[in-house]
Write an enzyme that holds these catalytic residues in place. Structure first.
Site, PDB file in Angstrom:
ATOM      1  CE  LYS A 100      -3.924   1.888   2.697  1.00 51.53           C
ATOM      2  NZ  LYS A 100      -4.857   1.600   3.813  1.00 51.53           N
ATOM      3  CB  SER A 104      -8.145   3.521   2.955  1.00 47.91           C
ATOM      4  OG  SER A 104      -7.342   2.875   3.918  1.00 47.91           O
ATOM      5  CB  SER A 109      -8.496   0.446   5.679  1.00 46.16           C
ATOM      6  OG  SER A 109      -9.186   1.637   5.548  1.00 46.16           O
TER       7      SER A 109
HETATM    8  N1  GLN Z   1     -13.545   3.441   6.392  1.00 45.71           N
HETATM    9  C1  GLN Z   1     -12.863   3.977   7.520  1.00 45.71           C
HETATM   10  C2  GLN Z   1     -12.647   5.462   7.327  1.00 45.71           C
HETATM   11  O1  GLN Z   1     -13.300   6.011   6.540  1.00 45.71           O
HETATM   12  C3  GLN Z   1     -11.620   3.189   7.723  1.00 45.71           C
HETATM   13  C4  GLN Z   1     -10.361   3.738   7.202  1.00 45.71           C
HETATM   14  C5  GLN Z   1      -9.157   2.880   7.559  1.00 45.71           C
HETATM   15  O2  GLN Z   1      -9.269   1.836   8.191  1.00 45.71           O
HETATM   16  N2  GLN Z   1      -7.981   3.366   7.223  1.00 45.71           N
HETATM   17  O3  GLN Z   1     -11.867   6.103   7.952  1.00 45.71           O
END
Ligand code: GLN
Length: 487
Positions: free
Chosen positions: A71, A148, A172
């Site tokens: 990532k 993400s 994420s």
């Molecule tokens: N969907 C969550 C957010 O909007 C999770 C993001 C993550 O785990 N980095 O922040």
């Protein structure tokens, strides 16, 4: 079956028996990477990958010659790493993240960086600076792969590599894994060093990763776990032989289902599959308990998460001022230069979140917002611990259904959104080990299930997950290697 569809163990075996070479694996992985049409890549590091291959020498690490993707928020020394944000354009880390270093030492070959929601905020794969990342299971590109860690999930579903890194602050890794038919892991907070991972909200941030086989997930944790003097929060607990837990024996193991989460779901196929999975687990000697979390607490999860994560992000990202990293904008004062850089560098979603974070941190709001959210987090974790004391693992659908369409919209205050699509954050509130894996298919799209356990029960987590994998028959999935599943 192509060599890239095999598990890491099988690839290793093929390498040892001379049925393939690291070079062939690399060539095939690069070939597939170049065919990606889901916008999974920030970069394909072809030249660097061949150099790394040259440098492998006599490395006999557990990942010798295995290609992987990272990532875009893990530092890679000397390689532009921008967390899919314009604010970091041109930033080349001066050192490797501990995860990057450990994988290199284990013999793995980094072949590229993957797209993500900007700075790891978001769950849609729509907010990165390169635009939308698509779900490979929908060739019409109408559906999201989630975020993400979007590009890692998409490339894994395209079987470009056998594993990819991700970070998980709310869900994420685990939610995109569910939407893309993959195994997604987030171990206990502190189990894997976060050194060199760009922070989003450190009290919730976890290093995570994607695989297509539970056994690969167990193997990888052995490589990535361990104390790191560069990360004070990394645990001193000894690393275990996680693969040794995969004995298939779940006699007397207790899975706890959470009724008030299930009641928030409208996808009948998902609930049916969960029921059938429960029946099969019982046949293998497990016990299923059905409990309630408490609806008020569940409904508070998203708001609590947003306040805490945005507040931490606002504070952490204060260093992204256009001076230390990324493009510089002329200004007569520091304030002016910073304002220009931040205005141009951050996308819409990030700005909105910084407004929420700054508001929650203002002196006059701290008690009713930030501290109240912290108190609520403590309540949620206390309830979580009570439920975990009743069994070995919480067994919960990983997402509210299949991958949604980008334009789906929907009511953000409905239970389906507030509870069904945000409950994975429980694992981040408590810093608990959690995994998601494929459960079934609905109209050709994957559905996932999740397990969450008490701290440092990763071995147990892999044992239970591998039995679920055995029951569903869904292992080694990709769009190139589709299976129907048994449930
Ligand atoms: N969907 C969550 C957010 O909007 C999770 C993001 C993550 O785990 N980095 O922040």
């Amino acid at each position: 079956m192509d060599i890239l569809d095999l598990s890491i163990r099988e690839m290793r075996q093929a390498l040892e028996e001379g049925r393939t070479t690291p070079k062939e694996l690399l060539e095939k992985a690069l070939e597939r990477a170049k065919k990606d049409d889901c916008n999974a890549f920030e970069s394909i590091l072809e030249k660097e990958a061949y150099e790394a291959l040259e440098g492998l020498g006599k490395n006999s690490g557990p990942l010798y010659g295995i290609p992987y993707l990272t990532k875009d928020n893990f530092s890679v020394k000397g390689i532009e790493t921008v967390a899919s944000s314009n604010i970091l354009k041109g930033y080349r880390p001066l050192y490797d993240a501990t995860v990057t270093r450990k994988l290199k030492e284990a013999g793995a070959i980094l072949i590229g960086q993957t797209t993500m929601d900007e700075l790891a905020m978001g769950g849609t794969g729509m907010s990165g600076h390169l635009g939308y990342t698509y779900n490979p299971y929908d060739p019409s590109h109408k559906r999201m792969v989630g975020g993400s860690s979007s590009g890692s999930a998409a490339a894994m579903a395209e079987a470009v590599v056998p594993f990819a890194t991700g970070s998980d602050t709310g869900d994420s890794v685990r939610r995109p894994a569910s939407l893309a038919g993959l195994v997604g892991v987030k171990p206990t907070w502190g189990r894997i060093s976060r050194y060199g991972l760009f922070p989003f909200a450190p009290s919730l941030d976890h290093v995570g990763y994607f695989t297509r086989y539970v056994e690969d997930a167990a193997l990888l944790l052995g490589v990535l776990a361990g104390h790191d003097p560069h990360d004070m929060t990394s645990s001193h607990r000894p690393i275990e032989d996680y693969a040794a837990y995969l004995d298939g024996n779940i006699k007397g193991k207790t899975f706890v289902r959470i009724l008030d989460i299930e009641e928030s779901l409208s996808d009948k196929r998902l609930l049916e599959a969960l029921d059938r999975l429960s029946e099969e687990l019982i046949k293998r000697g497990a016990v299923i308990k059905k409990e309630r979390f408490g609806k008020d607490l569940l409904e508070s999860l998203y708001a609590t998460y947003i306040v805490i994560s945005c507040a931490e992000a606002t504070s952490n990202d204060a260093n992204l001022d256009g001076i230390k990293f990324g493009p510089y904008y002329e200004g007569k004062t520091y304030d002016e230069a910073m304002r220009k850089a931040r205005t141009a560098g951050f996308g819409e979603l990030i700005k909105r979140r910084f407004v929420i974070g700054s508001f929650a941190l203002m002196k006059e709001n701290q008690d009713v917002l930030f501290l109240r959210a912290q108190r609520n987090r403590a309540k949620v974790v206390a309830r979580l611990n009570e439920l975990l004391a009743l069994g070995d693992a919480l067994l919960i659908p990983a997402a509210s259904g299949v991958a949604p369409e980008f334009e789906a919209g929907g009511d953000k205050l409905s239970d389906e959104y507030l509870i069904a699509d945000n409950h994975l954050v429980l694992g981040n509130f408590g810093g608990l080990p959690s995994i998601s894996l494929p459960l079934a298919f609905e109209n050709g799209l994957p559905l996932g299930v999740s397990l969450t356990l008490a701290p440092f029960k990763e071995g147990e987590m892999f044992r239970l997950a591998s039995v679920i994998e055995d029951i569903t028959g869904l292992r080694g999935l990709s769009v190139l290697n589709r299976k129907e599943g048994n449930l």
